[in-house]
Design an enzyme around this catalytic site. Structure first.
Site, PDB file in Angstrom:
ATOM      1  CG  HIS A  27      -2.548  -0.724  -7.263  1.00  0.00           C
ATOM      2  ND1 HIS A  27      -2.946   0.019  -6.181  1.00  0.00           N
ATOM      3  CD2 HIS A  27      -2.630  -2.022  -6.869  1.00  0.00           C
ATOM      4  CE1 HIS A  27      -3.264  -0.786  -5.181  1.00  0.00           C
ATOM      5  NE2 HIS A  27      -3.074  -2.040  -5.573  1.00  0.00           N
ATOM      6  CD  GLU A  37      -2.604   3.266  -5.704  1.00  0.00           C
ATOM      7  OE1 GLU A  37      -1.541   2.756  -5.346  1.00  0.00           O
ATOM      8  OE2 GLU A  37      -3.713   2.672  -5.663  1.00  0.00           O
ATOM      9  NE  ARG A  63      -4.310  -1.347   0.124  1.00  0.00           N
ATOM     10  CZ  ARG A  63      -4.465  -2.405  -0.655  1.00  0.00           C
ATOM     11  NH1 ARG A  63      -3.487  -2.769  -1.461  1.00  0.00           N
ATOM     12  NH2 ARG A  63      -5.591  -3.095  -0.625  1.00  0.00           N
TER      13      ARG A  63
END
Length: 307
Positions: free
Chosen positions: A272, A254, A225
């Site tokens: 990601h 993000e 994370r």
């Protein structure tokens, strides 16, 4: 039971679907949204028994006001986007999806390590620009490649993914140091890889003080994370070369709202994607189906219960 999925697109893409949920016993309605803005969450879950979410935030206020809500299914392993305390107070069951992306994230982590060791991107670019064609020898080196047998890997977060990474790294001959067993050796490793969940207690624990304890020239990897890292401290460490490189699949915001890290030559960022192989996404959907089926059938031993 009525089910609503708030943000399905990143999981289904164009090659998967949640249609199998329609076939479950007692499910009489399934509504799927590709994306849901924060101000759309509350009205979209109104009247639904079950809400599935990947990244949409289910806050205390939203949960408290969702009168029909009985079940929240987190479509990921990490559940920092759900107010667990509020769910418990409202007697709402919360589940997550554990271990669906273990191999995928471990694969991405090792890809970063191999990129650092072999600099394949540099060689691809050099050959494309004509460097090999101009060489006086049959080969040329930009810099000496690094042997994994001479590198140590420190793993912070020794759960399913951390252990999988450790096993693969050991098969390459790397020395692996797990933080839970030997913090000092871990922080003195050549490469540090984060595989821990984000909690209120460890937010931005990779800060200036933490980085100062690392080996000079170490490499930092984060596939967990973004909130685990103080990104300003990371930027300073990369500029000063305290850290020789960082490989990040996650950021604190993000998509990125600031671009300082994305502009650094020694910071390698992917959007990601570590979790999202086709096999991992298909497994996620199947485990989600299993969780819901077990909940409907009243078989809690089969559910990935958070509470």
């Amino acid at each position: 039971m009525k089910i609503v999925i708030l943000d399905a697109f990143t999981i289904t893409q164009s090659d998967l679907s949640f249609d199998s949920l329609k076939q479950l016993d007692k499910v009489d309605k399934l509504t799927v949204y590709e994306r849901t803005a924060p101000n759309e969450i509350a009205p979209r879950i109104e009247g639904y028994d079950m809400v599935l979410t990947s990244k949409c935030k289910l806050t205390e206020e939203i949960i408290k006001n969702a009168r029909d809500l009985k079940y929240i299914g987190e479509l990921a392993t990490g559940y920092d986007n759900i107010d667990i305390k509020a769910a418990k107070a409202s007697n709402v069951t919360v589940t997550n999806i554990a271990s669906y992306s273990t191999q995928a994230v471990a694969q991405q982590t090792m890809s970063y390590i191999l990129h650092y060791a072999n600099d394949l991107t540099g060689y691809f670019k050099a050959t494309r620009s004509g460097r090999w064609q101009e060489s006086d020898d049959f080969c040329f080196f930009l810099s000496p490649s690094k042997s994994l047998t001479e590198l140590s890997l420190g793993i912070i977060g020794h759960g399913n993914i951390g252990r999988c990474v450790a096993n693969i790294a050991k098969s390459f001959g790397m020395k692996v140091n797990a933080y839970s067993k030997n913090p000092t050796e871990t922080l003195n490793s050549d490469i540090i890889s984060l595989h821990c969940p984000l909690t209120k207690g460890n937010e931005k624990f990779v800060n200036e003080g933490f980085i100062s304890k690392l080996k000079d020239g170490a490499v930092l990897i984060n596939t967990a994370r973004g909130g685990l890292i103080d990104e300003n401290a990371l930027k300073d460490a990369l500029i000063s070369k305290k850290l020789s490189a960082a490989y990040l699949d996650v950021l604190s915001s993000e998509p990125p709202t600031q671009t300082d890290l994305t502009k650094l030559d020694n910071c390698f960022i992917t959007p990601h994607i570590a979790w999202g192989t086709h096999a991992a996404r298909a497994r996620l959907i199947k485990l989600c189906e299993n969780n819901i089926k077990a909940y409907i059938e009243g078989s809690p031993s089969s559910i990935s219960f958070l509470m």
